[in-house]
Design a protein around this motif. Structure first.
Motif, PDB file in Angstrom:
ATOM      1  N   GLY A   1    -114.525 -64.184  16.125  1.00 16.15           N
ATOM      2  CA  GLY A   1    -114.241 -64.832  17.397  1.00 16.15           C
ATOM      3  C   GLY A   1    -113.893 -63.825  18.469  1.00 16.15           C
ATOM      4  N   VAL A   2    -113.354 -64.340  19.564  1.00 17.83           N
ATOM      5  CA  VAL A   2    -113.018 -63.521  20.731  1.00 17.83           C
ATOM      6  C   VAL A   2    -111.638 -63.935  21.234  1.00 17.83           C
ATOM      7  N   ILE A   3    -110.807 -62.957  21.561  1.00 21.08           N
ATOM      8  CA  ILE A   3    -109.512 -63.217  22.182  1.00 21.08           C
ATOM      9  C   ILE A   3    -109.494 -62.518  23.531  1.00 21.08           C
ATOM     10  N   ASN A   4    -109.281 -63.294  24.582  1.00 20.30           N
ATOM     11  CA  ASN A   4    -109.253 -62.753  25.941  1.00 20.30           C
ATOM     12  C   ASN A   4    -107.842 -62.874  26.511  1.00 20.30           C
ATOM     13  N   PHE A   5    -107.291 -61.754  26.954  1.00 19.35           N
ATOM     14  CA  PHE A   5    -105.974 -61.729  27.574  1.00 19.35           C
ATOM     15  C   PHE A   5    -106.168 -61.711  29.092  1.00 19.35           C
ATOM     16  N   ALA A   6    -105.884 -62.843  29.727  1.00 13.28           N
ATOM     17  CA  ALA A   6    -106.030 -62.970  31.182  1.00 13.28           C
ATOM     18  C   ALA A   6    -104.720 -62.565  31.848  1.00 13.28           C
ATOM     19  N   LEU A   7    -104.804 -61.669  32.829  1.00 10.57           N
ATOM     20  CA  LEU A   7    -103.619 -61.080  33.447  1.00 10.57           C
ATOM     21  C   LEU A   7    -103.151 -61.876  34.656  1.00 10.57           C
ATOM     22  N   LYS A   8    -101.859 -61.797  34.915  1.00  3.88           N
ATOM     23  CA  LYS A   8    -101.292 -62.442  36.087  1.00  3.88           C
ATOM     24  C   LYS A   8    -101.875 -61.820  37.364  1.00  3.88           C
ATOM     25  N   ASP A   9    -102.079 -62.684  38.385  1.00  3.67           N
ATOM     26  CA  ASP A   9    -102.648 -62.214  39.646  1.00  3.67           C
ATOM     27  C   ASP A   9    -101.839 -62.715  40.841  1.00  3.67           C
ATOM     28  N   ASP A  10    -100.543 -62.935  40.653  1.00  2.00           N
ATOM     29  CA  ASP A  10     -99.686 -63.385  41.750  1.00  2.00           C
ATOM     30  C   ASP A  10     -99.473 -62.253  42.750  1.00  2.00           C
ATOM     31  N   SER A  11     -99.392 -62.612  44.013  1.00  2.00           N
ATOM     32  CA  SER A  11     -99.143 -61.631  45.076  1.00  2.00           C
ATOM     33  C   SER A  11     -97.710 -61.695  45.575  1.00  2.00           C
ATOM     34  N   ASP A  12     -96.882 -62.527  44.950  1.00  2.00           N
ATOM     35  CA  ASP A  12     -95.464 -62.571  45.305  1.00  2.00           C
ATOM     36  C   ASP A  12     -94.673 -63.074  44.107  1.00  2.00           C
ATOM     37  N   GLY A  13     -93.341 -63.037  44.225  1.00  2.00           N
ATOM     38  CA  GLY A  13     -92.489 -63.502  43.148  1.00  2.00           C
ATOM     39  C   GLY A  13     -92.426 -62.520  41.997  1.00  2.00           C
ATOM     40  N   GLY A  14     -91.664 -62.902  40.982  1.00  5.93           N
ATOM     41  CA  GLY A  14     -91.547 -62.024  39.828  1.00  5.93           C
ATOM     42  C   GLY A  14     -90.549 -62.556  38.821  1.00  5.93           C
ATOM     43  N   THR A  15     -90.450 -61.833  37.703  1.00  8.87           N
ATOM     44  CA  THR A  15     -89.558 -62.194  36.606  1.00  8.87           C
ATOM     45  C   THR A  15     -89.010 -60.929  35.971  1.00  8.87           C
ATOM     46  N   PHE A  16     -87.712 -60.960  35.653  1.00  5.59           N
ATOM     47  CA  PHE A  16     -87.096 -59.894  34.875  1.00  5.59           C
ATOM     48  C   PHE A  16     -86.409 -60.524  33.667  1.00  5.59           C
ATOM     49  N   GLU A  17     -86.484 -59.823  32.556  1.00  2.20           N
ATOM     50  CA  GLU A  17     -85.981 -60.396  31.317  1.00  2.20           C
ATOM     51  C   GLU A  17     -85.324 -59.324  30.463  1.00  2.20           C
ATOM     52  N   ALA A  18     -84.230 -59.682  29.798  1.00  2.00           N
ATOM     53  CA  ALA A  18     -83.566 -58.813  28.815  1.00  2.00           C
ATOM     54  C   ALA A  18     -83.411 -59.591  27.518  1.00  2.00           C
ATOM     55  N   ARG A  19     -83.683 -58.929  26.398  1.00  2.00           N
ATOM     56  CA  ARG A  19     -83.591 -59.575  25.092  1.00  2.00           C
ATOM     57  C   ARG A  19     -82.776 -58.704  24.142  1.00  2.00           C
ATOM     58  N   TYR A  20     -82.031 -59.368  23.279  1.00  2.00           N
ATOM     59  CA  TYR A  20     -81.370 -58.683  22.175  1.00  2.00           C
ATOM     60  C   TYR A  20     -81.451 -59.576  20.955  1.00  2.00           C
TER      61      TYR A  20
ATOM     62  N   ASP B   1     -81.702 -54.340  14.618  1.00  2.00           N
ATOM     63  CA  ASP B   1     -81.327 -54.689  15.987  1.00  2.00           C
ATOM     64  C   ASP B   1     -82.450 -54.328  16.947  1.00  2.00           C
ATOM     65  N   THR B   2     -82.706 -55.218  17.906  1.00  2.00           N
ATOM     66  CA  THR B   2     -83.802 -55.042  18.857  1.00  2.00           C
ATOM     67  C   THR B   2     -83.304 -55.246  20.276  1.00  2.00           C
ATOM     68  N   VAL B   3     -83.731 -54.366  21.163  1.00  3.40           N
ATOM     69  CA  VAL B   3     -83.447 -54.515  22.585  1.00  3.40           C
ATOM     70  C   VAL B   3     -84.755 -54.366  23.350  1.00  3.40           C
ATOM     71  N   GLN B   4     -84.986 -55.257  24.289  1.00  5.29           N
ATOM     72  CA  GLN B   4     -86.195 -55.172  25.111  1.00  5.29           C
ATOM     73  C   GLN B   4     -85.871 -55.564  26.542  1.00  5.29           C
ATOM     74  N   TYR B   5     -86.435 -54.798  27.472  1.00  5.13           N
ATOM     75  CA  TYR B   5     -86.340 -55.102  28.894  1.00  5.13           C
ATOM     76  C   TYR B   5     -87.757 -55.178  29.444  1.00  5.13           C
ATOM     77  N   SER B   6     -88.026 -56.198  30.254  1.00  2.00           N
ATOM     78  CA  SER B   6     -89.372 -56.349  30.804  1.00  2.00           C
ATOM     79  C   SER B   6     -89.293 -56.964  32.188  1.00  2.00           C
ATOM     80  N   GLY B   7     -90.352 -56.758  32.943  1.00  2.00           N
ATOM     81  CA  GLY B   7     -90.389 -57.304  34.285  1.00  2.00           C
ATOM     82  C   GLY B   7     -91.803 -57.442  34.800  1.00  2.00           C
ATOM     83  N   ASN B   8     -91.967 -58.359  35.756  1.00  2.00           N
ATOM     84  CA  ASN B   8     -93.255 -58.574  36.417  1.00  2.00           C
ATOM     85  C   ASN B   8     -92.992 -58.856  37.884  1.00  2.00           C
ATOM     86  N   VAL B   9     -93.731 -58.154  38.755  1.00  2.00           N
ATOM     87  CA  VAL B   9     -93.558 -58.318  40.191  1.00  2.00           C
ATOM     88  C   VAL B   9     -94.933 -58.461  40.830  1.00  2.00           C
ATOM     89  N   GLY B  10     -95.095 -59.471  41.704  1.00  2.00           N
ATOM     90  CA  GLY B  10     -96.321 -59.642  42.463  1.00  2.00           C
ATOM     91  C   GLY B  10     -96.122 -59.179  43.890  1.00  2.00           C
TER      92      GLY B  10
END
Length: 863
Positions: free
Chosen positions: A180-199, A208-217
């Motif tokens: 089969g085929v797996i397609n990862f479609a990317l975000k295309d926002d021109s504004d807004g965003g998200t920040f996230e912290a995980r433990y 133990d796991t720590v992750q920091y991530s963010g997305n900005v348009g």
């Protein structure tokens, strides 16, 4: 606080997978609900670009099985591993833990519909993603030798949606699209965003796991966007080990230097994991657009390896199975010999040992590591790519998409807490064994044009295109000490060996003569037609021709159809041929790794199939795998909001590529290798090579069910994703073998993945609260413990069920807090009946993982 990420990844994987299942369900449900607003849902219909060259389609309108997982739904889970996040969403997507499994511990192979990891094509925004440089030499048999893309290099927060086409599609997309085929479609926002912290952490107190991530348009002028995503992760290792009986016996005899446990089974340590992705687009006017995205990722991981028994490890401690210590004479030409140190009742003769230690001209590794040693193996994985293109509509109505891409993947191996035995006391204990590189270049031109045909209400869509691709695989040599043939292995004055092993023990370095760069180019042309013969009946046909510079050409075709039987029920099906080209790496790679065979550790050399020794053992130039894929299914979209798909599939793959089982080298083989200049040949006991050695038939059923309703004052979405898959190796002989594939490997190919897998998810939203519960079921399976290849290594673990829970609360429209647990009741696989063999408390390839319960907390800020 020191972070820990290995085990955590796995546990979270299970939770995220289940959440992914919910995502798929909710996404599919979105289509059904878009026509039934009275059920209280606010879902928006999602469409996909894979599986068709016509206008994008929704899940239910596709002629082949298609899952769409929304990006927000995909990340609303505890897991940080994309492989794990997808496992519960897609009925036939499986990924195993890879503890002490060579390079597989760095890039884990994932399997769709019971096939190898490189038999699924991975796309990003509809463009082919590059392969990883990692070749999974130990991939649990199913993916042994596979060289697929590393999807974990994509930050999950960058995803708009994931489209999973569960059907053969080589005629549309080219090599690798067998499963089969797996397609990862990317975000295309021109504004807004998200920040996230995980433990998160395992119930057992490790991983133990720590992750920091963010997305900005951001806007790119007034007519475009620049969407930036990043992710950083760390993780501590885990251990699900007991003390090995041989190590325990040595410790009981009074040796206080034996580590406990001597060998670690669990997730590797992720020292760091950086990911960045930039997706941009610009409207050029006149229905034309320019686009570009680029990715960059790097991570360093380190895991355990097999314990080196201080009495029996060949080439290091003893060459007579523990009767005496292996002693090296550092001055072999002075006429003075070294003492013989006998081993009795797990204790070396103390008087002889004292004599040995007092003589500066004699040496044993027992002096350096009297309790034995366990190497630590890992490496740094780097992956970067850039894609540029333009698309739009020309004045004559032809739609075009012209793109170019460049990608590079690197894996730099590292091993420490080990030695090059042939160097004796001069050996370092840390080595850089070398590096693999994979470089890919692509040029694509896709064209489509709607043709009005008299008598048809909709235009016939005619598409076609051209592709050029060049792949290069490189081997870079290791540091000299990692492959040096030291004086204890080869004396140039006498031409004799004292029997000590050569190269960094566990993973010898790549020698300069093994290094090199190999390339292959191919060109392809395809045509694709889709037409609605009536409002209810749609058909499609595709054909593709490809020509490769190394093995020649191939031609593949596909027919598909969908018939709307009633307002709520539709029948769909497809038949296609496919292929997977052998990778340049599989055709040219050389590697030596330590693995079990017949109950003993061996240094096994992987050689090119055209190497003289491989040819002597039956090797020939690799040819492409070929497949025939049938599928037929039923789609139900009901006014109540119920969405249901049931799909049967049958995939026959001929000339499958895999590594052979271990082939023992005779003295004549070793002499031939020495004559060819392979001075380290005396360290080899067996070899493997890649071969087109067997055929398989894989068939099964996928079931996806989504439903939402109002209850308890809020909205609840239910989803079910289930799969039954059965694989049979063809033409197996009376002894259970086929070609150079041993009986245990045949059994692993057929039964290492559970035949039956499903997840059932309920996601309830009420005001600012959200509660999720998921049940995951894994059927029984078979394991060839530590790939030993003998009947004594066969394990038959039973079925298992785990439960995931998650609770989320929105403090404001921007700020949310989520707490949850994967495998909330801390269920473990069946106890390993061979645990006393090498110290793994549980079967190492368990589909549910070995980690047990894992809890986590996430904080999310959106703007």
């Amino acid at each position: 606080m020191k972070t820990k990420v290995s085990t955590l990844s796995r546990s979270i994987h299970a939770l995220l997978s289940a959440t992914a299942t919910f995502s798929l369900v909710a996404t599919s449900m979105a289509h059904a609900q878009s026509e039934t607003p009275d059920n209280g849902a606010n879902d928006v219909e999602k469409i996909a670009i894979v599986g068709t060259r016509s206008a994008p389609r929704s899940v239910g309108e596709s002629a082949v099985p298609l899952d769409i997982i929304g990006g927000d739904e995909f990340t609303a889970q505890g897991a940080t591993d994309i492989d794990k996040m997808m496992s519960a969403s897609v009925p036939s997507f499986n990924v195993n833990d890879q503890s002490i499994n060579d390079a597989s511990s760095l890039v884990r192979p994932a399997n769709l519909r019971g096939l190898a990891s490189d038999q699924t094509l991975i796309l990003v925004n509809g463009k082919r993603k590059n392969r990883s440089a990692v070749i999974t030499f130990l991939g649990g048999s199913l993916s042994d030798g596979a060289q697929g893309p590393d999807i974990s290099t994509i930050p999950s927060i960058a995803l708009k949606q994931i489209e999973v086409l569960r059907d053969g599609a080589a005629a549309q997309y080219g090599s690798d699209a067998i499963a089969g085929v797996i397609n990862f479609a990317l975000k295309d926002d021109s504004d807004g965003g998200t920040f996230e912290a995980r433990y998160g952490s395992f119930y057992e107190g490790d991983g133990d796991t720590v992750q920091y991530s963010g997305n900005v348009g951001l806007p790119l002028t007034k007519d475009g966007f620049a969407n930036l995503s990043f992710e950083y992760r760390e993780a501590d290792p885990t251990s699900r080990s007991i003390q090995r009986p041989d190590a325990a016996a040595i410790a009981a005899a009074g040796n206080t230097d034996v580590p406990n446990p001597a060998q670690i089974w669990g997730n590797p340590e992720i020292k760091y994991d950086y990911k960045m992705l930039l997706n941009t687009g610009l409207d050029l006017g006149n229905d034309k657009q320019a686009y570009m995205w680029t990715t960059w990722s790097e991570r360093e991981a380190e895991g355990g390896f097999y314990y080196r028994n201080p009495h029996t490890r060949g080439g290091v401690y003893s060459n007579d199975d523990g009767e005496t210590l292996l002693v090296g004479d550092l001055t072999p030409n002075d006429g003075i010999g070294c003492p013989t140190v006998a081993i009795t009742d797990n204790r070396p003769d103390q008087a002889a040992l004292a004599q040995l230690q007092a003589d500066p001209n004699c040496f044993s590794f027992y002096e350096m590591w009297p309790g034995g040693f366990t190497p630590k193996f890992g490496g740094t994985v780097f992956d970067a790519s850039i894609v540029l293109g333009t698309k739009g509509e020309m004045s004559n109505g032809v739609h075009y998409d012209l793109s170019a891409s460049l990608a590079r993947s690197e894996v730099e191996f590292a091993i420490k807490n080990t030695v090059n035995p042939s160097m004796g006391p001069d050996s370092p204990t840390e080595f850089s064994p070398g590096q693999y590189n994979q470089i890919e270049k692509n040029l694509n031109l896709d064209l489509s044009y709607p043709i009005e045909v008299e008598g048809l209400s909709d235009p016939v869509n005619l598409a076609g295109g051209l592709e050029w691709r060049r792949e290069t695989f490189e081997i870079q040599p290791g540091d000299p000490a990692s492959f040096e043939v030291g004086p204890l292995a080869y004396d140039p004055m006498t031409g004799t060996s004292q029997g000590f092993g050569i190269g960094s023990n566990g993973f010898p370095g790549f020698k300069p003569e093994d290094a090199g760069s190999w390339s292959r180019s191919n060109i392809a042309a395809y045509v694709d037609v889709e037409a609605f013969l009536s409002d209810e009946f749609m058909i499609g046909a595709a054909a593709r021709y490809e020509d490769f510079t190394d093995f020649g050409s191939t031609f593949n075709g596909k027919l598909s159809a969908r018939y709307q039987m009633t307002e709520s029920l539709a029948l769909r099906g497809a038949v296609s041929t496919g292929f997977r080209a052998p990778t340049v790496g599989q055709s040219n790679v050389r590697n030596v790794s330590t693995a079990f065979n017949a109950g003993r550790l061996q240094d096994q050399a992987t050689l090119p199939p055209t190497h003289p020794i491989s040819v002597q053992k039956g090797g020939t130039q690799l040819q492409p795998e070929e497949s025939v894929n049938y599928s037929i299914g039923l789609v139900g979209e009901f006014e109540s909001g119920l969405y249901l798909t049931i799909d049967y599939f049958n995939i026959k793959v001929t000339d499958r590529i895999s590594q052979t089982s271990s082939l023992t080298l005779t003295q004549a083989d070793i002499d031939a290798l020495l004559a060819l200049g392979q001075r380290d040949a005396t360290s080899f006991t067996s070899i493997r090579y890649f071969t087109n050695d067997f055929d398989t038939v894989t068939q099964g059923v996928d079931i996806v069910l989504n439903y939402s309703m109002e209850m308890l004052g809020g909205d609840t979405k239910f989803s079910f994703a289930g799969n039954y898959t059965d694989t049979q190796v063809q033409d197996v002989g009376p002894d259970g073998t086929v070609g150079n594939i041993g009986a245990n490997k045949v059994m692993m190919l057929e039964d290492n993945l559970p035949d039956t897998r499903f997840s059932l998810t309920a996601n309830h939203t009420n005001g600012d609260w959200r509660i999720l519960a998921r049940v995951n079921y894994y059927g029984d399976y078979f394991e060839d413990h530590v790939d030993d290849g003998t009947p004594e290594a066969r394990i038959y673990p039973g079925a298992e069920t785990t439960v995931d829970v998650e609770v989320a609360y929105n403090f404001t429209d921007e700020l949310s807090l989520i707490v949850g647990a994967q495998n909330a009741f801390d269920n473990r696989p069946d106890d390993n009946p061979l645990a006393d063999w090498v110290g793994s408390a549980y079967p190492t390839t368990s589909p549910m993982g070995m980690g047990g319960g894992f809890y986590y907390v996430r904080g999310v800020y959106s703007f």
